[in-house]
Design a protein around this motif. Structure first.
Motif, PDB file in Angstrom:
ATOM      1  N   UNK A   1       0.858  -1.181   0.000  1.00  0.00           N
ATOM      2  CA  UNK A   1       0.000   0.000   0.000  1.00  0.00           C
ATOM      3  C   UNK A   1       0.894   1.232   0.000  1.00  0.00           C
ATOM      4  N   UNK A   2       0.694   2.099  -0.945  1.00  0.00           N
ATOM      5  CA  UNK A   2       1.503   3.307  -1.058  1.00  0.00           C
ATOM      6  C   UNK A   2       0.597   4.512  -1.242  1.00  0.00           C
ATOM      7  N   UNK A   3       1.160   5.665  -1.003  1.00  0.00           N
ATOM      8  CA  UNK A   3       0.431   6.900  -1.256  1.00  0.00           C
ATOM      9  C   UNK A   3       0.325   7.116  -2.765  1.00  0.00           C
ATOM     10  N   UNK A   4      -0.676   7.880  -3.136  1.00  0.00           N
ATOM     11  CA  UNK A   4      -0.874   8.138  -4.554  1.00  0.00           C
ATOM     12  C   UNK A   4       0.291   8.955  -5.108  1.00  0.00           C
ATOM     13  N   UNK A   5       0.625  10.045  -4.424  1.00  0.00           N
ATOM     14  CA  UNK A   5       1.750  10.889  -4.829  1.00  0.00           C
ATOM     15  C   UNK A   5       2.585  11.203  -3.595  1.00  0.00           C
ATOM     16  N   UNK A   6       3.505  10.317  -3.208  1.00  0.00           N
ATOM     17  CA  UNK A   6       4.288  10.562  -1.994  1.00  0.00           C
ATOM     18  C   UNK A   6       5.182  11.792  -2.108  1.00  0.00           C
ATOM     19  N   UNK A   7       5.620  12.119  -3.310  1.00  0.00           N
ATOM     20  CA  UNK A   7       6.483  13.283  -3.509  1.00  0.00           C
ATOM     21  C   UNK A   7       5.833  14.179  -4.552  1.00  0.00           C
ATOM     22  N   UNK A   8       5.593  15.413  -4.191  1.00  0.00           N
ATOM     23  CA  UNK A   8       4.987  16.344  -5.129  1.00  0.00           C
ATOM     24  C   UNK A   8       5.969  16.674  -6.249  1.00  0.00           C
ATOM     25  N   UNK A   9       5.435  16.764  -7.446  1.00  0.00           N
ATOM     26  CA  UNK A   9       6.300  17.087  -8.581  1.00  0.00           C
ATOM     27  C   UNK A   9       6.741  18.550  -8.502  1.00  0.00           C
TER      28      UNK A   9
END
Length: 625
Positions: free
Chosen positions: A521-529
């Motif tokens: 399970x991961x975040x959708x966008x762990x790092x913002x572009x």
């Protein structure tokens, strides 16, 4: 022994076998050696115990047997294995073929594209050179003519200038690399569409082959070649099957080796199966070409209606049609590539069938079949078709089996038949003989698998004890491991799995058994572009910006204020802030008085018996302080 150690040992064995075969003048691939190692270990005649660790003597014995089999130039079984390995390594689905072709094409074009996107042309000569490179890239990507043909280059240059004049190079060079690559692809498609339309109008088309006409000749010719090869393979298989049946019934004495005949029959049937796969793909090519021809005619007619000899046409109307025309033509090019690959595979399969043809010549086979009618697969099925040959399901009510028939089963012809449609009873009863099954007799469903049979008697005997016959087929495959691929016995041999699970045709590679349940399970966008538009990696671009900023020091900025712009500017007023002020209104005064001091004398005693204290005042006067 751990898993890593076991894999290392297997790799060393495979490498040693390949080296020994090479030293004896026979080059073999590691894939073929790996399959042969598995086949030798599975063969019960070699007495290898897969449940215990191989000793040094076992390894040497395994290497010797594998080398002997790989060097046997008269073995039809080895040719069948080589055929299966070759087909497995070279054949894939239509989409994978085309994806690989496009990947190779893009990889070859990459140096040319990189030279264009990284160019920093400034002078007129450099810009003209860059434009010529763009024309070459357009020609190479479109595949319509050679960049070394002057007439082709002139025509492509004229088409490109109508879309992308040389004056637009400045705007092109200001784009980022990704946008440059995207624009090059779009320019290629538009120029391709323009050249194809000009060819249709009779105003150009230099160096453009008539792909629809070529395909209309090549597809029927390839279909005819494949069909002829299938007919030859079937004819040989029919003769081998008839001779084996006569020898098993005792009608023929002193005939050829039964074991070699069965190996030859397996080879021919495997060749036939591969040829039918190729034939299906060629038929798909023919259908695709027919659809593309109708789309091409429709698009050209629509373009004619849009242009209609007009001097100027809005780009928003005509460019999408040119791009669509380019896509249609790319479809013709894909069919040419696919047809070429299939033709190469067809020609490459032929050498794997020569061994048994050299051994079992017509002069050797035909005397044993003299006066005997050789049955075809169609005749065998016809003989067992009819109500009297059908299975009666009421005879099997007490057994855990079901019978399916064409009139009572939906999509009956699409059932995934076991053993590739061959009779499982004949495979087990007559030791690996391949007889075609007839679904009209009835399809047996047992443990969610479907079996067909060559006769009603075969169906009844198999249904009475399916497990023993299934095990018998698997045991027979251990003696002829090429049957694992031909009959799709991957379920019985878990360590040999299809190369692509879920495809119609099974392919074999060595694969370890690993099963586990895993969840992530991961975040959708762990790092913002974070895309910095002003970032530059090129040192020369940074220097150019630095020089521009340095030149601003010598510049003067002029501005003017008007009545209309008065309310648009920010007005600022500066005032002095109030400061802190202090005032002194009185003065503090102090006075100093003498400190009182008193001395008491006589307290220590003396010559007299009584003590007389004398008090003396030592305080100074005010005047003396």
């Amino acid at each position: 022994m751990s898993r890593a150690q076991a894999e290392s040992v297997i790799k060393n064995i495979i490498r040693e076998i390949a080296q020994e075969c090479a030293s004896k003048g026979q080059a073999v691939s590691e894939t073929l050696v790996a399959f042969m190692v598995k086949a030798v270990v599975l063969d019960p005649a070699n007495e290898f115990n897969v449940d215990r660790t191989l000793t040094k003597d076992d390894v040497q014995k395994l290497i010797k047997i594998c080398v002997d089999r790989l060097l046997d130039s008269r073995s039809s079984a080895l040719d069948t294995v080589k055929m299966q390995v070759y087909f497995d390594m070279n054949y894939t689905t239509r989409a994978d073929f085309l994806d690989e072709h496009r990947r190779v094409l893009d990889q070859r074009l990459q140096p040319v594209i990189r030279e264009i996107t990284d160019s920093r042309a400034r002078t007129r000569e450099e810009l003209e050179s860059l434009y010529r490179k763009i024309v070459s890239a357009v020609l190479l990507r479109s595949g319509l003519g050679s960049p070394t043909d002057i007439a082709v280059v002139r025509e492509a240059t004229a088409a490109l200038q109508s879309v992308f004049p040389q004056t637009e190079l400045g705007t092109f060079m200001s784009l980022i690399k990704r946008d440059k690559e995207r624009q090059l692809v779009e320019l290629t498609q538009i120029v391709t569409g323009i050249r194809l339309f000009n060819k249709e109008c009779g105003k150009g088309g230099e160096g453009i082959d008539d792909l629809p006409a070529i395909l209309n000749e090549a597809v029927p010719a390839t279909t005819q070649n494949v069909d002829a090869a299938i007919q030859r393979a079937c004819g040989i298989a029919f003769r081998y099957t008839a001779l084996i049946e006569r020898m098993m019934s005792g009608e023929v004495a002193g005939g050829p080796s039964m074991h070699a005949l069965k190996e030859a029959l397996i080879n021919v049937r495997q060749h036939e199966a591969f040829l039918r796969i190729i034939l299906n793909d060629v038929i798909s090519c023919a259908q695709q070409v027919e659809m593309l021809e109708s789309q091409l005619a429709s698009r050209l007619e629509q373009l004619q209606a849009t242009v209609q000899s007009k001097t100027a046409v809005p780009t928003a109307q005509v460019y999408p049609q040119f791009i669509n025309l380019s896509h249609i033509w790319s479809g013709f090019q894909d069919e040419m590539v696919l047809l070429s690959v299939l033709s190469n595979i067809l020609a490459s399969l032929e050498p794997f069938t020569k061994t048994h043809l050299e051994v079992f010549t017509d002069e050797l086979i035909m005397p044993f079949l003299e006066g005997f009618h050789v049955k075809t697969d169609e005749e065998r099925i016809r003989e067992t078709t009819g109500e009297e040959h059908k299975v009666n399901p009421d005879d099997f009510k007490k057994l855990p089996v079901d019978w399916l028939f064409p009139e009572t089963t939906k999509n009956f012809e699409r059932l995934p038949l076991q053993y590739r449609g061959y009779c499982g009873w004949a495979l087990a009863r007559f030791d690996r003989i391949l007889l075609p099954g007839n679904p009209e007799i009835g399809v047996l469903r047992y443990q969610d698998r479907y079996y067909v049979f060559s006769s009603k008697q075969a169906a009844y005997e198999f249904a009475s004890d399916p497990t023993s016959y299934i095990i018998g087929v698997a045991e027979g495959a251990k003696y002829s491991p090429e049957l694992i691929q031909l009959l799709e016995l991957h379920a019985q041999f878990a360590t040999i799995t299809p190369y692509t699970q879920g495809k119609d045709q099974g392919k074999m590679i060595e694969k370890p058994i690993t099963k586990c349940d895993m969840g992530v399970q991961t975040e959708v966008h762990p790092i913002e572009s974070n895309i910095v538009k002003s970032y530059e990696w090129n040192e020369w671009e940074l220097r150019r910006k630095a020089i521009k900023l340095a030149n601003l020091r010598d510049k003067v900025t002029h501005s003017a204020q008007t009545n209309l712009s008065n309310m648009r500017r920010d007005n600022v007023t500066q005032v002095y802030l109030p400061k802190d002020v202090g005032a002194q209104t009185k003065r503090d005064g102090t006075s100093n008085v003498p400190k009182p001091q008193t001395f008491l004398a006589g307290l220590r005693g003396g010559r007299t018996k009584t003590t007389v204290m004398t008090k003396m005042d030592l305080t100074l006067d005010v005047d003396q302080t």
